[in-house]
Write a protein that holds these residues in place. Structure first.
Motif, PDB file in Angstrom:
ATOM      1  N   LEU A  58      33.470  16.228 -45.813  1.00 31.88           N
ATOM      2  CA  LEU A  58      34.495  16.413 -44.789  1.00 31.88           C
ATOM      3  C   LEU A  58      34.538  15.247 -43.805  1.00 31.88           C
ATOM      4  CD1 LEU A  58      34.423  20.040 -43.801  1.00 31.88           C
ATOM      5  CD2 LEU A  58      36.104  19.195 -45.135  1.00 31.88           C
ATOM      6  N   PRO A  59      35.816  14.585 -43.396  1.00 31.82           N
ATOM      7  CA  PRO A  59      36.002  13.619 -42.334  1.00 31.82           C
ATOM      8  C   PRO A  59      35.241  14.336 -41.129  1.00 31.82           C
ATOM      9  CG  PRO A  59      38.007  14.269 -43.357  1.00 31.82           C
ATOM     10  CD  PRO A  59      37.071  15.344 -44.006  1.00 31.82           C
ATOM     11  N   ILE A  60      34.796  13.343 -40.257  1.00 27.95           N
ATOM     12  CA  ILE A  60      34.027  13.786 -39.163  1.00 27.95           C
ATOM     13  C   ILE A  60      34.941  14.700 -38.062  1.00 27.95           C
ATOM     14  CG2 ILE A  60      34.402  11.840 -37.536  1.00 27.95           C
ATOM     15  CD1 ILE A  60      31.819  12.042 -36.880  1.00 27.95           C
ATOM     16  N   ALA A  61      36.121  14.484 -38.161  1.00 29.27           N
ATOM     17  CA  ALA A  61      36.882  15.602 -37.168  1.00 29.27           C
ATOM     18  C   ALA A  61      37.167  16.731 -37.682  1.00 29.27           C
ATOM     19  CB  ALA A  61      38.553  14.786 -37.070  1.00 29.27           C
ATOM     20  N   SER A  62      36.870  16.978 -39.089  1.00 27.90           N
ATOM     21  CA  SER A  62      37.157  18.245 -39.737  1.00 27.90           C
ATOM     22  C   SER A  62      35.613  19.100 -39.538  1.00 27.90           C
ATOM     23  CB  SER A  62      37.370  18.147 -41.094  1.00 27.90           C
ATOM     24  OG  SER A  62      38.456  17.843 -41.394  1.00 27.90           O
ATOM     25  N   ILE A  63      34.427  18.322 -39.306  1.00 28.86           N
ATOM     26  CA  ILE A  63      33.140  19.011 -38.908  1.00 28.86           C
ATOM     27  C   ILE A  63      33.414  19.944 -37.689  1.00 28.86           C
ATOM     28  CG2 ILE A  63      30.815  18.764 -38.429  1.00 28.86           C
ATOM     29  CD1 ILE A  63      31.500  18.108 -41.296  1.00 28.86           C
ATOM     30  N   PHE A  64      34.178  19.458 -36.697  1.00 23.56           N
ATOM     31  CA  PHE A  64      34.131  20.194 -35.609  1.00 23.56           C
ATOM     32  C   PHE A  64      35.006  21.550 -35.828  1.00 23.56           C
ATOM     33  CE2 PHE A  64      33.395  16.221 -34.240  1.00 23.56           C
ATOM     34  CZ  PHE A  64      32.675  15.973 -32.940  1.00 23.56           C
ATOM     35  N   ARG A  65      35.952  21.420 -36.572  1.00 22.62           N
ATOM     36  CA  ARG A  65      36.810  22.694 -37.126  1.00 22.62           C
ATOM     37  C   ARG A  65      35.827  23.710 -37.857  1.00 22.62           C
ATOM     38  NH1 ARG A  65      40.803  18.904 -37.610  1.00 22.62           N
ATOM     39  NH2 ARG A  65      40.866  18.995 -39.835  1.00 22.62           N
ATOM     40  N   ALA A  66      35.087  22.833 -38.815  1.00 27.72           N
ATOM     41  CA  ALA A  66      34.263  23.734 -39.809  1.00 27.72           C
ATOM     42  C   ALA A  66      33.070  24.776 -38.988  1.00 27.72           C
ATOM     43  CB  ALA A  66      33.408  22.901 -40.677  1.00 27.72           C
ATOM     44  N   GLY A  67      32.620  24.117 -37.814  1.00 31.70           N
ATOM     45  CA  GLY A  67      31.620  24.707 -36.964  1.00 31.70           C
ATOM     46  C   GLY A  67      32.293  25.878 -36.259  1.00 31.70           C
ATOM     47  N   THR A  68      33.776  26.230 -36.283  1.00 31.97           N
ATOM     48  CA  THR A  68      34.195  27.535 -35.711  1.00 31.97           C
ATOM     49  C   THR A  68      34.599  28.657 -36.722  1.00 31.97           C
ATOM     50  OG1 THR A  68      36.700  26.432 -36.089  1.00 31.97           O
ATOM     51  CG2 THR A  68      35.273  25.842 -33.800  1.00 31.97           C
ATOM     52  N   VAL A  69      34.582  28.198 -38.190  1.00 32.12           N
ATOM     53  CA  VAL A  69      34.785  29.121 -39.144  1.00 32.12           C
ATOM     54  C   VAL A  69      33.938  30.716 -38.867  1.00 32.12           C
ATOM     55  CG1 VAL A  69      34.683  29.604 -41.566  1.00 32.12           C
ATOM     56  CG2 VAL A  69      35.498  27.664 -40.536  1.00 32.12           C
ATOM     57  N   CYS A  70      32.690  30.288 -39.000  1.00 34.41           N
ATOM     58  CA  CYS A  70      31.682  31.429 -38.691  1.00 34.41           C
ATOM     59  C   CYS A  70      30.255  31.087 -38.307  1.00 34.41           C
ATOM     60  CB  CYS A  70      31.483  32.059 -40.181  1.00 34.41           C
ATOM     61  SG  CYS A  70      30.687  31.213 -41.453  1.00 34.41           S
ATOM     62  N   LYS A  71      29.357  32.128 -38.057  1.00 30.27           N
ATOM     63  CA  LYS A  71      28.229  31.548 -37.410  1.00 30.27           C
ATOM     64  C   LYS A  71      27.262  30.877 -38.478  1.00 30.27           C
ATOM     65  CE  LYS A  71      24.015  33.688 -35.347  1.00 30.27           C
ATOM     66  NZ  LYS A  71      23.224  35.099 -35.117  1.00 30.27           N
ATOM     67  N   ARG A  72      27.673  31.216 -39.799  1.00 27.04           N
ATOM     68  CA  ARG A  72      26.671  30.517 -40.835  1.00 27.04           C
ATOM     69  C   ARG A  72      26.923  29.039 -40.689  1.00 27.04           C
ATOM     70  NH1 ARG A  72      27.065  30.900 -47.071  1.00 27.04           N
ATOM     71  NH2 ARG A  72      25.293  29.751 -47.738  1.00 27.04           N
ATOM     72  N   TRP A  73      28.251  28.667 -40.907  1.00 30.02           N
ATOM     73  CA  TRP A  73      28.825  27.279 -40.900  1.00 30.02           C
ATOM     74  C   TRP A  73      28.401  26.695 -39.623  1.00 30.02           C
ATOM     75  CZ3 TRP A  73      34.045  25.797 -43.594  1.00 30.02           C
ATOM     76  CH2 TRP A  73      33.743  26.547 -44.940  1.00 30.02           C
ATOM     77  N   ASN A  74      28.425  27.137 -38.210  1.00 29.77           N
ATOM     78  CA  ASN A  74      28.176  26.669 -37.236  1.00 29.77           C
ATOM     79  C   ASN A  74      26.811  26.153 -37.150  1.00 29.77           C
ATOM     80  OD1 ASN A  74      26.981  26.916 -34.368  1.00 29.77           O
ATOM     81  ND2 ASN A  74      29.091  26.025 -34.412  1.00 29.77           N
ATOM     82  N   GLU A  75      25.671  26.921 -37.681  1.00 30.76           N
ATOM     83  CA  GLU A  75      24.601  26.723 -37.920  1.00 30.76           C
ATOM     84  C   GLU A  75      24.275  25.378 -38.660  1.00 30.76           C
ATOM     85  OE1 GLU A  75      22.618  30.384 -38.921  1.00 30.76           O
ATOM     86  OE2 GLU A  75      22.554  31.191 -36.723  1.00 30.76           O
ATOM     87  N   ILE A  76      24.851  25.476 -39.882  1.00 29.62           N
ATOM     88  CA  ILE A  76      24.705  24.142 -40.846  1.00 29.62           C
ATOM     89  C   ILE A  76      25.216  23.056 -40.042  1.00 29.62           C
ATOM     90  CG2 ILE A  76      25.592  23.422 -42.948  1.00 29.62           C
ATOM     91  CD1 ILE A  76      25.679  26.256 -44.072  1.00 29.62           C
ATOM     92  N   VAL A  77      26.427  23.051 -39.556  1.00 32.69           N
ATOM     93  CA  VAL A  77      26.933  21.729 -39.249  1.00 32.69           C
ATOM     94  C   VAL A  77      26.224  21.376 -37.776  1.00 32.69           C
ATOM     95  CG1 VAL A  77      28.962  22.125 -40.288  1.00 32.69           C
ATOM     96  CG2 VAL A  77      29.059  22.818 -37.915  1.00 32.69           C
ATOM     97  N   SER A  78      25.390  22.377 -37.148  1.00 34.46           N
ATOM     98  CA  SER A  78      24.515  22.040 -35.956  1.00 34.46           C
ATOM     99  C   SER A  78      23.501  21.521 -36.301  1.00 34.46           C
ATOM    100  CB  SER A  78      24.840  23.105 -35.077  1.00 34.46           C
ATOM    101  OG  SER A  78      25.816  23.533 -34.590  1.00 34.46           O
ATOM    102  N   SER A  79      22.934  21.672 -37.315  1.00 33.63           N
ATOM    103  CA  SER A  79      21.334  21.576 -37.771  1.00 33.63           C
ATOM    104  C   SER A  79      21.251  19.983 -37.572  1.00 33.63           C
ATOM    105  CB  SER A  79      20.612  21.988 -38.887  1.00 33.63           C
ATOM    106  OG  SER A  79      21.597  21.240 -40.071  1.00 33.63           O
ATOM    107  N   GLN A  80      19.882  19.779 -37.224  1.00 36.16           N
ATOM    108  CA  GLN A  80      19.482  18.185 -37.087  1.00 36.16           C
ATOM    109  C   GLN A  80      19.499  17.451 -38.390  1.00 36.16           C
ATOM    110  OE1 GLN A  80      18.902  16.202 -34.579  1.00 36.16           O
ATOM    111  NE2 GLN A  80      19.817  17.732 -33.413  1.00 36.16           N
TER     112      GLN A  80
END
Length: 405
Positions: A58-80
């Motif tokens: 995904l483009p980096i701008a879409s990563i922020f929106r992906a983190g709002t889809v659900c808890k699982r997605w947020n944990e993935i895109v927030s992981s180191q």
């Protein structure tokens, strides 16, 4: 002149975003004359490593929106692991350009050249648009323009920041140049400040000092102190391959050019800065320094022969080994129209293979691709000119998720 309008007006707030429950998809099936509604989450069919791989494209701008889809997605895109792998494995994001909306506050719009969109964007730490700004590999450094002792380093994407201790040297200087360099392998960075102050009662002599900050030791050191005769420091500097380059300006005397370049190796000491003096490629009205893939690139206004303070065009040069200049491009006249005829009429910065040039008198943004040698306008910026003397400025930075100050 500019391309069609294309912008998004939602602000970035990656770290404090509302996370809804997972969306579900439904299908209907007939069973004994009854209709039953069966729901399931499509992403539940994918293991974490595969979902992480998909999201990394995904483009980096879409990563922020992906983190709002659900808890699982947020944990993935927030992981180191995802943050680091995203910048190593994803498609090139391209350097962004931030344009200030007004001179009173740090809000503005950031341009993504890959998907050709502007995003409403607020910067951390900085208070007004006249602060000094320097960037390197996702890290942006800010310094106030009043006392010049408030210095912050930040990641403008994640909003993480750190305030540095006050630098040494003169408390009040006439000219100051700020630069920074990020080492991704070591996850460390350095900040350089070049201070220039007129010697009391002598316009031709200027005290000049170079101060370096290391994130590894979290301390400042003064690497060089010197007195320049006939030259003074300015507000342009950049670090390339551990060499600090900064522009100096003629204060009179026998110099044929208004500008010169000093190259100071940060790994060694020197007793005289003028020993590393490099003449500019031609008579310039102004110059902008930038690091493009560890190459020093200068974007300069070309002065008229009979009136060197009047700009007649804009050129781009690259410094080669041995101190020789290679001309990369000259702005075609159809793009140069509208930049004005004063000596200092544009802002310019760049990264990777992309150079941004912006007229102080207009929110139009011009880009030059060093690899493909092509000029083009960005999409129209939502910033509008509200009064005739309004000035516009901005800076370039790399959008990265893994960089921490």
């Amino acid at each position: 002149m500019e391309a069609e309008t294309s912008w998004t007006t939602y602000p970035y707030n990656y770290m404090t975003t509302y996370i809804p429950e997972a969306e579900s998809y439904s299908e209907q099936s007939d069973d004994d004359e009854e209709t039953k509604l069966q729901t399931f989450a499509m992403d539940s069919l994918l293991p974490n490593d595969l979902l992480e791989r998909i999201l990394s494209f995904l483009p980096i701008a879409s990563i922020f929106r992906a983190g709002t889809v659900c808890k699982r997605w947020n944990e993935i895109v927030s992981s180191q692991r995802f943050l680091w792998n995203f910048n190593n494995n994803s498609v090139s994001q391209g350097p962004w350009y931030f344009m200030f909306t007004t001179t009173d506050d740090p809000s503005g719009y950031a341009y993504d050249p890959v998907i050709k969109k502007w995003y409403s964007f607020d910067l951390p730490c900085i208070e007004t648009s006249n602060w000094f700004v320097a960037s390197s590999c996702g890290l942006v450094c800010f310094m106030d323009n009043d006392c010049r002792n408030k210095i912050y380093v930040s990641n403008p994407i994640t909003k993480q920041w750190r305030k540095l201790v006050e630098p040494p040297g003169h408390k009040a200087t006439d000219y100051t140049a700020l630069s920074t360099s990020m080492n991704r392998a070591k996850q460390s960075y350095s900040v350089s400040i070049v201070k220039s102050k007129q010697v009391a009662g002598d316009f031709f002599q200027w005290d000049l000092s170079i101060h370096l900050y290391s994130s590894e030791t979290m301390t400042w050191t003064t690497s060089v102190t010197d007195v320049l005769t006939g030259w003074r420091g300015g507000d342009e500097s950049v670090i390339c391959n551990n060499v600090l380059y900064f522009l100096i300006y003629s204060t009179g005397g026998n110099s044929d050019h208004r500008h010169g370049l000093i190259a100071s190796n940060l790994s060694s000491s020197t007793s005289s800065l003028m020993r590393s003096f490099i003449p500019m490629p031609c008579a310039l009205t102004c110059g902008r320094l930038m690091n493009l893939k560890e190459r020093l690139v200068v974007v300069g206004g070309i002065g008229k022969h009979d009136r060197p303070e009047i700009i007649k065009g804009i050129g781009i040069w690259c410094l080669k080994e041995g101190g020789e200049w290679q001309e990369m491009a000259r702005m075609p006249q159809r793009f140069f129209q509208g930049f004005g005829e004063l000596d200092d009429v544009f802002a310019s910065s760049g990264s990777d293979d992309l150079v941004y040039i912006q007229s102080y008198g207009s929110p139009a943004l011009l880009m030059f691709d060093m690899k493909f040698k092509c000029w083009k306008w960005s999409q129209k910026c939502p910033v509008s000119k509200k009064f005739p003397l309004q000035l516009f400025t901005g800076f370039c930075f790399e959008p990265r998720l893994e960089i921490t100050p």
